[in-house]
Design an enzyme around this catalytic site. Structure first.
Site, PDB file in Angstrom:
ATOM      1  N   GLY A 245       0.885  -1.035  -0.148  1.00 36.76           N
ATOM      2  CA  GLY A 245       0.197  -0.265  -0.084  1.00 36.76           C
ATOM      3  C   GLY A 245       1.039   1.292  -0.128  1.00 36.76           C
ATOM      4  N   LYS A 246       0.641   2.592  -0.312  1.00 35.77           N
ATOM      5  CA  LYS A 246       1.338   3.405  -0.201  1.00 35.77           C
ATOM      6  C   LYS A 246       2.178   3.844   1.252  1.00 35.77           C
ATOM      7  CE  LYS A 246      -2.736   6.906  -2.747  1.00 35.77           C
ATOM      8  NZ  LYS A 246      -2.555   8.438  -2.125  1.00 35.77           N
TER       9      LYS A 246
END
Ligand code: GLU
Length: 479
Positions: A245-246
């Protein structure tokens, strides 16, 4: 059967590594089979829609060299390619389902549905909307969601990556087909579009695997052929078992581009993240990937994202371009990556700098941090010099005299080229009886004040005689 694949991103403004990998495999398969790749923009979620996101998707694909045969910009026989412009088509399919009794308008307000969900949670039973199907359903009209009428039964199917799959009736539910804003859900729109566009291979993230039985039910209810289903493994964060994820520091693809990662390296790295051809080969051109790719060798477990590997691969690609396509080909990629002070220097000089440093770069933006002293006087940092692990054993007067001897020798040089400089440096070594690490570190630091530099003779050649000698003189005086 002619192969038709698609990449169907949602324009939500951020294209990460995983999104792009979902474009690479359909691209490779289509090119290998001399088929077609369709780009379809899935923009029916108006809440998540971000202006400019479509252009970002197009730019990213173009940058990676993943051209599409039908879609935005290029058009094609299945236009439009934006789902928001295909409402009529979805409504037409929706009416077919209503007519065959397989869809109904659902008048229940959201609070009521929430209530059903809560009841199930409290009783610890799975929430299935079909257990709460309303008795009287109005005629379908704008403002009322349309739901599928599920017929619960077991399903069996083959996923090209995950193998033979089967589920029981409990996973089938009355999923929403058209939302109350009139736009279709992903679940419905992609079924219609994949069929209308003649998609033969649906390649997408494995997160859609659990919804597949509902999709199979829709193919049946609409009497549509099942395409081949190809679930692509998750890309895992560098640590643990989570999806990337980010927060794991995975930048968007354009950020990597702006940091000086080459598209060849990005494509190469992502293609091999979850696929391999069974050999030890690591560096692939796009054409080699097209040739080697096969669905059978897509792995069915998560693939771990490793930025270090990506940067290593980028270094390999920088070298490969320089060695195979020439210094100028690599130089053409460096615009915007030089230190600001380089603006005052001409292409020929920067090309020389690049030619001696390219094999140490991991990204093009390393040029900014690694070449400053070629374009501006370095700040003298005597501590750095005196504390150097090879130089700290020498006294200051010894260092000064070594510099002076070097200046004398180098001033006398008539030809200032790499070979003459190497010869002079070798003579200096034997005349001063110093070790290479000592003498060369001293000269290197004095002319660059950088933690490392290309080979000393090359660095001096590019800097030129005047600058080299003046820097050595300044440092001798400072000591
Ligand atoms: N719009 C979906 C997404 O971006 C596409 C999934 C698919 O390829 O069908 O996740």
């Amino acid at each position: 059967m002619d192969v038709v694949t698609r990449f169907a991103p949602s324009p939500t403004g951020y294209i990460h590594i995983g999104n792009v990998r979902s474009a690479i495999y359909p691209y490779l398969l289509a090119r290998q089979a001399h088929g077609k790749l369709i780009l379809r923009i899935e923009d029916t979620d108006r809440v998540r829609y971000v202006d400019g996101a479509t252009e970002l998707i197009e730019d990213t694909l173009e940058w990676l060299g993943l051209n599409w045969d039908e879609g935005p910009v290029v058009g094609g026989p299945n236009a439009p390619y934006f789902q928001s412009e295909r409402k009529e088509i979805y409504h037409e399919y929706a009416r077919r389902l209503i007519e065959s009794g397989r869809a109904y308008a659902d008048p229940a307000p959201p609070e009521q549905i929430e209530q059903y969900r809560k009841e199930c949670n409290e009783k610890k039973i799975p929430f299935l909307y079909r257990n709460f199907r309303p008795k009287d359903t109005p005629e379908w009209q704008p403002g009322i969601p349309l739901r599928f009428k599920a017929e619960p039964k077991p399903y069996q199917w083959h996923d090209e990556v995950m193998g033979d799959m089967s589920t029981g009736p409990e996973v089938l539910d009355d999923i929403i087909l058209i939302k109350k804003d009139g736009y279709p859900t992903y679940n419905f729109a992609h079924i219609v579009d994949d069929a209308e566009m003649g998609i033969t291979h649906v390649m997408r993230g494995v997160e859609y695997l659990s919804s597949t039985p509902n999709y199979l039910a829709l193919y049946e209810a609409l009497n549509l052929p099942r395409p081949k289903l190809v679930s692509l493994p998750h890309i895992l964060a560098p640590q643990g078992n989570k999806k990337l994820g980010k927060r794991d520091g995975a930048k968007s693809v354009t950020e990597y581009r702006d940091d000086g990662v080459l598209p060849e390296a990005m494509l190469n790295y992502l293609a091999c993240l979850g696929w391999n051809d069974g050999t030890e080969q690591e560096i692939y051109t796009k054409d080699e990937l097209i040739e080697a790719f096969s669905i059978e060798r897509i792995q069915n477990s998560g693939a771990r994202y490793d930025e270090t590997k990506l940067l290593w691969m980028n270094g390999q690609w920088l070298r490969r371009i320089f060695d195979e396509q020439g210094a100028e080909a690599l130089y053409a990629r460096t615009q915007g990556f030089w230190p600001e002070t380089a603006a005052n220097y001409d292409d020929a000089y920067k090309l020389k700098v690049l030619s001696i440093i390219y094999d140490r770069l991991k990204t093009l933006s390393d040029l900014r941090s690694m070449t400053g002293y070629f374009f501006a006087e370095p700040t003298i940092d005597l501590e750095m010099l005196l504390q150097n692990k090879f130089l700290k054993k020498l006294s200051e007067s010894e260092l000064e005299s070594l510099l002076k001897t070097s200046i004398q020798k180098l001033s006398a040089l008539e030809k200032w080229d790499a070979d003459s400089l190497q010869a002079a440096l070798n003579e200096l070594l034997s005349e001063t009886s110093k070790k290479p690490a000592e003498l060369f570190s001293l000269i290197r630091i004095a002319i660059s004040f950088a933690p490392f530099s290309p080979a000393l003779n090359l660095t001096m050649e590019v800097l030129g005689k005047d600058i080299t000698l003046s820097r050595l003189n300044t440092v001798a005086a400072a000591i």
